[in-house]
Scaffold this motif. Sequence first.
Motif, PDB file in Angstrom:
ATOM      1  N   PRO B  45       0.831  -0.980  -4.572  1.00 36.96           N
ATOM      2  CA  PRO B  45       0.499  -1.107  -3.539  1.00 36.96           C
ATOM      3  C   PRO B  45       1.307  -1.675  -2.118  1.00 36.96           C
ATOM      4  N   SER B  46       1.347  -1.034  -0.814  1.00 45.56           N
ATOM      5  CA  SER B  46       1.403  -1.928   0.290  1.00 45.56           C
ATOM      6  C   SER B  46       0.497  -2.912   0.090  1.00 45.56           C
ATOM      7  N   ASP B  47      -0.374  -3.302   0.600  1.00 42.44           N
ATOM      8  CA  ASP B  47      -1.309  -3.278   0.764  1.00 42.44           C
ATOM      9  C   ASP B  47      -3.205  -3.267  -0.195  1.00 42.44           C
ATOM     10  N   VAL B  48      -3.498  -5.113  -0.105  1.00 47.79           N
ATOM     11  CA  VAL B  48      -4.686  -4.187  -1.245  1.00 47.79           C
ATOM     12  C   VAL B  48      -5.641  -5.344  -0.566  1.00 47.79           C
ATOM     13  N   VAL B  49      -6.743  -4.675  -0.630  1.00 52.59           N
ATOM     14  CA  VAL B  49      -8.163  -4.772   0.338  1.00 52.59           C
ATOM     15  C   VAL B  49      -9.154  -5.284  -0.742  1.00 52.59           C
ATOM     16  N   SER B  50      -9.101  -6.410  -0.704  1.00 54.97           N
ATOM     17  CA  SER B  50     -10.280  -7.125  -1.980  1.00 54.97           C
ATOM     18  C   SER B  50     -11.480  -6.616  -0.596  1.00 54.97           C
TER      19      SER B  50
END
Lengths: 153, 260
Positions: B45-50
């Motif tokens: 993924p380009s971005d990981v959102v916690s």
Amino acid sequence: MATVSMTVNGQAVSGDVEGRTLLVQFLRENLNLTGTHVGCDTSQCGACVVHVNGDSMKSCTMLALEAEGADVTTIEGLAKGGELHPMQQAFKDNHGLQCGFCTPGMVMSAIDLVAKNPNPDEATIREQLEGNICRCTGYHNIVKAVQQAAQGG
Amino acid sequence: MYDFNFHSASSVDDAASKLAAAKDGTVMAGGQTLIPVLKQRLASPSDVVSLAGAGLSGITNNGDSVTIGATTTHAAVAASGDVPAALRSVAEGIGDAQVRNRGTIGGSIANNDPAADYPAALLGLGATVTTNQRDIAADDFFIGLFETALNDGEIVKSVTFPNATKAAYAKFPNPASRYAMVGVFVAQAADGVRVAVTGATDCAHRGPRLEAALSANWSASALDGITIPPENLNSDIHGSAEYRANLVIVMAKRAVEAAG
Ligand SMILES: Cc1cc2nc3c(=O)[nH]c(=O)nc-3n(C[C@H](O)[C@H](O)[C@H](O)COP(=O)(O)OP(=O)(O)OC[C@H]3O[C@@H](n4cnc5c(N)ncnc54)[C@H](O)[C@@H]3O)c2cc1C
Ligand code: FES
Ligand code: FES
């Protein structure tokens, strides 16, 4: 790069990390706390276990940035004034280690398990240590060590 | 692991908008599945959102049902007096203590591993999954191998389990991974007898023949003459399809006995 700040073994620390930097990498490579080990890349061996806000966790399966603001304890934070933590002493007394590779994670998991099960029987100890793999001891003396520490050393 | 941008969401809406703004974003709860997947470069993924700070953790029991927030850890469910015993035992049997300290119910069901435990509990109790878009009945949620009814970017907020008169889960854990070789959840639920099987096929499913037999006679012996055809059952180095077919009946009987 982003900056992460946390408390490790009672000291405020911070450092620059990538998104993908694991907590264990931050501890070992940024802070030179190499007592926390890496024994696998499948989250199964437990050599990397540390305490995060009081609970045992696999530092290889947590991003450094997830520990922002957290209170982290590693194996280096246990001995006080040159005196081993009772769990470390119990491992020593009972020959609960051979090569010692699994030991830091084993000790950190064991301390958490005794905190949550003050009077654990053998089955509970074995169950609660399922996430820690030892290739040397056959576990027997590890279980004895945990029993000794739970009974107050 | 390839690098990505890491974000912390302060709410579900914040997570949804961060996902929408990302080129190829994904949410993360406990990371106990996602991080191993990223390490193996099976996802990039380009971005990981916690979701850890999104306020989705917590357990409420209103007498008729218990609602578990998506980021509630397995350890919290296992230790909660508000959770019925059968559900507690499911959480308690997942992985190991350290996995239970981080892994979450939302992550487990969104991932829908063929050998995961929670999917059997959701199907066995007739649970409802609440997302940021809608309510989804468990019967419609688990679609196939690692596949669920969730749309791209849809976020699980909570799971609601109605009370059951009797319920229990019996699992034969893989000795190395602790995932279910086969796990069976049985319940006398509000809408009748429910039996759910995990570990045996591409994803957890209900067992209509077992349900019919137990509706007629709630006892382990009611399952005596039933055989499960091994076609389409999982087969690997840990156990053949025939072995798993037999294990379904053995675990179903143990679950009925445990439920009393
Ligand atoms: C050693 C080990 C042993 C294990 N043993 C077992 C076992 O015996 N039984 C078992 O069932 N599981 C087992 N697991 C898996 C464990 O239960 C995980 O915690 C779980 O599968 C995923 O939960 P998570 O919170 O860690 O999710 P994550 O890893 O953070 O996410 C998993 C997936 O779900 C998505 N996701 C997460 N939260 C949401 C949400 N709220 N809404 C939408 N999508 C979401 C993510 O995008 C990702 O694709 C084991 C894991 C390990 C490492
Ligand atoms: S290094 Fe093996 S579980 Fe963390
Ligand atoms: S002492 Fe060598 S792995 Fe445990």
